[in-house]
Design a protein around this motif. Structure first.
Motif, PDB file in Angstrom:
ATOM      1  N   ALA A 173      -4.416   3.391   4.056  1.00 23.97           N
ATOM      2  CA  ALA A 173      -4.397   1.946   4.067  1.00 23.97           C
ATOM      3  C   ALA A 173      -3.327   1.688   4.751  1.00 23.97           C
ATOM      4  CB  ALA A 173      -4.690   1.098   2.602  1.00 23.97           C
ATOM      5  N   SER A 174      -2.087   1.947   4.188  1.00 25.41           N
ATOM      6  CA  SER A 174      -0.687   1.615   4.843  1.00 25.41           C
ATOM      7  C   SER A 174      -0.648   2.124   6.288  1.00 25.41           C
ATOM      8  CB  SER A 174       0.431   2.435   4.096  1.00 25.41           C
ATOM      9  OG  SER A 174       1.634   1.858   4.387  1.00 25.41           O
ATOM     10  N   ILE A 175      -1.117   3.324   6.442  1.00 23.08           N
ATOM     11  CA  ILE A 175      -1.105   3.572   8.018  1.00 23.08           C
ATOM     12  C   ILE A 175      -1.866   3.010   8.659  1.00 23.08           C
ATOM     13  CG2 ILE A 175      -1.784   5.703   9.406  1.00 23.08           C
ATOM     14  CD1 ILE A 175      -1.041   7.466   7.448  1.00 23.08           C
ATOM     15  N   PHE A 176      -2.994   2.512   8.347  1.00 22.05           N
ATOM     16  CA  PHE A 176      -4.063   1.736   9.199  1.00 22.05           C
ATOM     17  C   PHE A 176      -3.488   0.445   9.413  1.00 22.05           C
ATOM     18  CE2 PHE A 176      -7.339  -1.689   9.309  1.00 22.05           C
ATOM     19  CZ  PHE A 176      -7.921  -1.260  10.430  1.00 22.05           C
ATOM     20  N   LEU A 177      -2.792  -0.436   8.408  1.00 22.75           N
ATOM     21  CA  LEU A 177      -2.208  -1.694   8.621  1.00 22.75           C
ATOM     22  C   LEU A 177      -0.954  -1.552   9.586  1.00 22.75           C
ATOM     23  CD1 LEU A 177      -2.409  -3.321   5.208  1.00 22.75           C
ATOM     24  CD2 LEU A 177      -3.801  -3.827   7.174  1.00 22.75           C
ATOM     25  N   SER A 178      -0.259  -0.351   9.532  1.00 25.59           N
ATOM     26  CA  SER A 178       0.959  -0.224  10.355  1.00 25.59           C
ATOM     27  C   SER A 178       0.618  -0.043  11.769  1.00 25.59           C
ATOM     28  CB  SER A 178       1.588   1.032   9.751  1.00 25.59           C
ATOM     29  OG  SER A 178       2.245   0.919   8.525  1.00 25.59           O
ATOM     30  N   LEU A 179      -0.598   0.356  12.076  1.00 24.78           N
ATOM     31  CA  LEU A 179      -0.892   0.491  13.290  1.00 24.78           C
ATOM     32  C   LEU A 179      -1.843  -0.728  14.033  1.00 24.78           C
ATOM     33  CD1 LEU A 179      -2.481   4.311  13.221  1.00 24.78           C
ATOM     34  CD2 LEU A 179      -0.251   3.384  14.028  1.00 24.78           C
ATOM     35  N   THR A 180      -2.294  -1.620  13.214  1.00 24.38           N
ATOM     36  CA  THR A 180      -2.944  -2.731  13.674  1.00 24.38           C
ATOM     37  C   THR A 180      -2.247  -3.581  14.683  1.00 24.38           C
ATOM     38  OG1 THR A 180      -2.611  -4.091  11.655  1.00 24.38           O
ATOM     39  CG2 THR A 180      -4.626  -2.734  11.550  1.00 24.38           C
ATOM     40  N   ARG A 181      -1.141  -3.921  14.328  1.00 23.85           N
ATOM     41  CA  ARG A 181      -0.297  -4.959  14.961  1.00 23.85           C
ATOM     42  C   ARG A 181       0.135  -4.460  16.302  1.00 23.85           C
ATOM     43  NH1 ARG A 181       5.374  -6.775  13.982  1.00 23.85           N
ATOM     44  NH2 ARG A 181       5.727  -8.589  15.336  1.00 23.85           N
ATOM     45  N   GLN A 182       0.769  -3.130  16.267  1.00 23.85           N
ATOM     46  CA  GLN A 182       1.518  -2.501  17.297  1.00 23.85           C
ATOM     47  C   GLN A 182       0.854  -1.623  17.885  1.00 23.85           C
ATOM     48  OE1 GLN A 182       5.102  -0.881  15.708  1.00 23.85           O
ATOM     49  NE2 GLN A 182       6.251  -2.826  16.158  1.00 23.85           N
ATOM     50  N   VAL A 183      -0.361  -1.201  17.750  1.00 24.01           N
ATOM     51  CA  VAL A 183      -1.132  -0.258  18.382  1.00 24.01           C
ATOM     52  C   VAL A 183      -2.704  -0.647  18.773  1.00 24.01           C
ATOM     53  CG1 VAL A 183      -2.066   1.988  18.656  1.00 24.01           C
ATOM     54  CG2 VAL A 183       0.273   1.837  17.769  1.00 24.01           C
ATOM     55  N   LEU A 184      -3.320  -0.816  17.666  1.00 21.45           N
ATOM     56  CA  LEU A 184      -4.665  -1.428  17.945  1.00 21.45           C
ATOM     57  C   LEU A 184      -4.876  -2.682  18.718  1.00 21.45           C
ATOM     58  CD1 LEU A 184      -6.457  -0.315  14.413  1.00 21.45           C
ATOM     59  CD2 LEU A 184      -6.122   0.958  16.644  1.00 21.45           C
ATOM     60  N   PHE A 185      -4.095  -3.605  18.526  1.00 16.76           N
ATOM     61  CA  PHE A 185      -4.406  -4.930  19.103  1.00 16.76           C
ATOM     62  C   PHE A 185      -3.402  -5.114  20.349  1.00 16.76           C
ATOM     63  CE2 PHE A 185      -5.771  -5.877  14.694  1.00 16.76           C
ATOM     64  CZ  PHE A 185      -6.797  -5.862  15.006  1.00 16.76           C
ATOM     65  N   LEU A 186      -1.850  -4.794  20.041  1.00 18.59           N
ATOM     66  CA  LEU A 186      -0.788  -5.331  21.018  1.00 18.59           C
ATOM     67  C   LEU A 186      -0.811  -4.206  22.057  1.00 18.59           C
ATOM     68  CD1 LEU A 186       1.496  -6.886  21.781  1.00 18.59           C
ATOM     69  CD2 LEU A 186       3.116  -5.039  20.697  1.00 18.59           C
ATOM     70  N   ILE A 187      -1.443  -2.865  22.345  1.00 19.64           N
ATOM     71  CA  ILE A 187      -1.393  -2.371  23.485  1.00 19.64           C
ATOM     72  C   ILE A 187      -2.453  -2.717  24.382  1.00 19.64           C
ATOM     73  CG2 ILE A 187      -1.978   0.210  24.583  1.00 19.64           C
ATOM     74  CD1 ILE A 187      -0.572   1.302  22.180  1.00 19.64           C
ATOM     75  N   PHE A 195       0.870  -1.357  -0.023  1.00 22.75           N
ATOM     76  CA  PHE A 195      -0.014   0.001   0.034  1.00 22.75           C
ATOM     77  C   PHE A 195       0.815   1.150  -0.073  1.00 22.75           C
ATOM     78  CE2 PHE A 195      -2.974  -3.268   1.581  1.00 22.75           C
ATOM     79  CZ  PHE A 195      -4.093  -2.845   0.948  1.00 22.75           C
ATOM     80  N   GLN A 196       1.842   1.295   0.685  1.00 25.28           N
ATOM     81  CA  GLN A 196       2.883   2.428   0.641  1.00 25.28           C
ATOM     82  C   GLN A 196       3.544   2.575  -0.653  1.00 25.28           C
ATOM     83  OE1 GLN A 196       6.355   2.061   3.646  1.00 25.28           O
ATOM     84  NE2 GLN A 196       7.651   2.904   1.950  1.00 25.28           N
ATOM     85  N   SER A 197       3.777   1.532  -1.526  1.00 22.93           N
ATOM     86  CA  SER A 197       4.169   1.541  -2.602  1.00 22.93           C
ATOM     87  C   SER A 197       3.781   2.168  -3.731  1.00 22.93           C
ATOM     88  CB  SER A 197       4.917   0.105  -3.044  1.00 22.93           C
ATOM     89  OG  SER A 197       5.997  -0.155  -2.170  1.00 22.93           O
ATOM     90  N   ILE A 198       2.241   1.913  -3.649  1.00 25.25           N
ATOM     91  CA  ILE A 198       1.108   2.637  -4.704  1.00 25.25           C
ATOM     92  C   ILE A 198       0.519   3.834  -4.302  1.00 25.25           C
ATOM     93  CG2 ILE A 198       0.822   0.043  -5.608  1.00 25.25           C
ATOM     94  CD1 ILE A 198      -1.836   0.253  -4.045  1.00 25.25           C
ATOM     95  N   GLY A 199       1.129   4.469  -2.986  1.00 26.58           N
ATOM     96  CA  GLY A 199       0.685   5.595  -2.606  1.00 26.58           C
ATOM     97  C   GLY A 199      -0.732   5.711  -1.763  1.00 26.58           C
ATOM     98  N   LYS A 200      -0.890   4.554  -1.491  1.00 30.58           N
ATOM     99  CA  LYS A 200      -2.133   4.297  -0.574  1.00 30.58           C
ATOM    100  C   LYS A 200      -1.986   4.692   0.802  1.00 30.58           C
ATOM    101  CE  LYS A 200      -4.748   2.808  -4.211  1.00 30.58           C
ATOM    102  NZ  LYS A 200      -5.833   3.944  -4.913  1.00 30.58           N
ATOM    103  N   ALA A 201      -1.768   5.867   1.312  1.00 31.94           N
ATOM    104  CA  ALA A 201      -1.251   6.185   2.699  1.00 31.94           C
ATOM    105  C   ALA A 201      -2.060   5.813   3.657  1.00 31.94           C
ATOM    106  CB  ALA A 201      -1.018   7.724   2.618  1.00 31.94           C
TER     107      ALA A 201
END
Length: 460
Positions: A396-410, A388-394
């Motif tokens: 979607a890329s931000i959301f996926l970046s946050l799922t594992r480390q913020v939305l679920f892990l915290i 998503f980052q490579s095709i400029g879909k900021a």
């Protein structure tokens, strides 16, 4: 004329060469470069653990959030700028790519000066907030005070190394990183052991090594024969919103991953200290070092994948983009699964590489046995975010970046330890990985379906 022909050839192969061979050509140097860069941290931590002691390892672990925050600010420019350069070169907009290079240099310089000033003035307060104890604070402070100049050089080296790769020079990008890591391999034992400087020596060795890397990386962009260079014209350095906003929006995703890792480490360190003291904090430091070795390989694959996907997306060659993505997923999954198996079957050997303390080795083994249970899915998560980052879909890329480390892990770090103690901290990692993978799979399926529709529309 010869240099222009070479530039054209470097870019032309991105849309014409066989995808498998192209991914190998771009990913191998990136992987080697990332592995080499990982040696900076691994070498320092092994030497510190063996020659200084377990308290120093714990102190070094406290600095991880600060280092992640620094990396987050650098990645904001480096990853976003590299993605934009690939897309613009794919669309034959060379002037636009030059503007990204110039704006990136100005923004990065401003950001580095600001955060280094804050770190230098409030270093003790920051380290205490990030979980340092009275035992580990002196070690953490000594390392941070001496590593600050190297952080300046690190951001420049990493950012423009990404730009070098994105503009068609993967092998040269690898070599520049290798030079710095080799320097660190030679200098670290001299400063830590022979000059008896301990944790301060590790920081000084890293500073010198990163300065060498930065010099070689930046010198590439002073050559007019390079695809992109600093000597184009003065207007490329004028900050323009239409240039830097898309760059920052794309770079926000990997930047948030590093920033999230910073605050996650704060929560982890404080939770670990409450349930297991400095020994648990040190075990987490070894766990992070070990897993980063695998994830850095995957990040290297993604760095090699990014210019291929970005260029072909800009050129409208979706079938090549899709094949590149699945190849990267397959190789990345193989890498992390291998690391998982080694960590689950030989955890004590991993612990012994960093320390001779029996209690720390035992806690490291327990940490690895639990935390690595779902590590096999991490490769897919990282590659999908990079897609998503490579095709400029900021977004979607931000959301996926946050799922594992913020939305679920915290939430898991706040809930599980109250029920299961220290084991609950370790169990939060695989649980978060599994949940995040389900979300990632849904979003990737949605995007691939959109690609298919666009291809069908183009053929109609």
């Amino acid at each position: 004329m010869e240099s222009a022909t070479k530039q054209s050839k470097n870019l032309k192969e991105l849309s014409e060469a066989p995808v498998g061979r192209l991914l190998w050509k771009y990913s191998l140097p990136a992987v080697v470069g990332m592995l080499v860069m990982s040696l900076y941290n691994i070498i320092d931590r092994i030497f510190i653990g063996q020659w200084v002691g377990p308290e120093a390892i714990a102190g070094l672990a406290i600095t991880f959030p600060v280092m992640n925050l620094s990396a987050a600010l650098g990645v904001l420019i480096g990853a976003g700028g590299a993605a934009r350069i690939s897309i613009l070169l794919g669309a034959k907009d060379h002037k636009g790519a030059q503007a990204v290079l110039g704006n990136a240099l100005v923004l990065l310089s401003l950001i580095i000066c600001c955060y280094l000033t804050v770190f230098a003035v409030f270093i003790d307060d920051i380290l205490l907030a990030f979980g340092a104890s009275q035992v580990t604070l002196p070690y953490a402070r000594d390392f941070m005070l001496y590593i600050l100049p190297g952080m300046f050089m690190t951001n420049f080296a990493f950012t423009f190394n990404n730009f070098m790769r994105a503009s068609g020079y993967p092998v040269r990008a690898m070599v520049t990183m290798f030079i710095g890591a080799l320097s660190n391999l030679l200098l670290a034992p001299i400063f830590i052991y022979y000059l008896e400087m301990g944790i301060k020596g590790a920081a000084i060795a890293t500073d010198i090594s990163m300065g060498i890397s930065a010099f070689f990386v930046l010198s590439h962009f002073f050559k007019k024969s390079s695809t992109l260079h600093f000597l184009q014209d003065k207007t490329m350095y004028s900050l323009r919103m239409r240039v830097f906003v898309p760059m920052l929006s794309i770079g926000a995703a990997p930047s948030l991953v590093n920033a999230a890792a910073c605050f996650i480490n704060v929560i982890i360190n404080k939770t670990l200290y409450a349930h297991g003291g400095d020994t648990a904090v040190a075990a987490a430091g070894i766990f992070t070092t070990y897993t980063s070795l695998m994830t850095m390989v995957v990040v290297g694959i993604c760095q090699g994948m990014q210019p291929i996907i970005g260029y072909n997306y800009g050129a409208g060659l979706i079938h090549r983009l899709r094949r590149t993505f699945w190849l990267a997923v397959g190789v990345s999954t193989l890498i992390v699964t291998t690391g998982q198996i080694i960590g689950l079957t030989m955890p004590a050997y991993i612990g012994r590489a960093f320390t001779t303390d029996a209690g720390l080795i035992a806690e490291t083994s327990r940490c690895l046995h639990i935390s690595l249970l779902a590590f096999t899915v991490v490769g897919f998560q990282i590659v999908a975010t990079t897609l998503f980052q490579s095709i400029g879909k900021a977004s979607a890329s931000i959301f996926l970046s946050l799922t594992r480390q913020v939305l679920f892990l915290i939430p898991l770090l706040l809930i599980l330890p109250s029920e299961y103690g220290l084991d609950g901290v370790w169990a939060a990692f695989p649980t978060s990985d599994v949940i995040a993978t389900v979300v990632t799979a849904v979003m990737v399926g949605w995007q691939l379906a959109r690609f298919k529709k666009s291809e069908q529309y183009a053929l109609a």
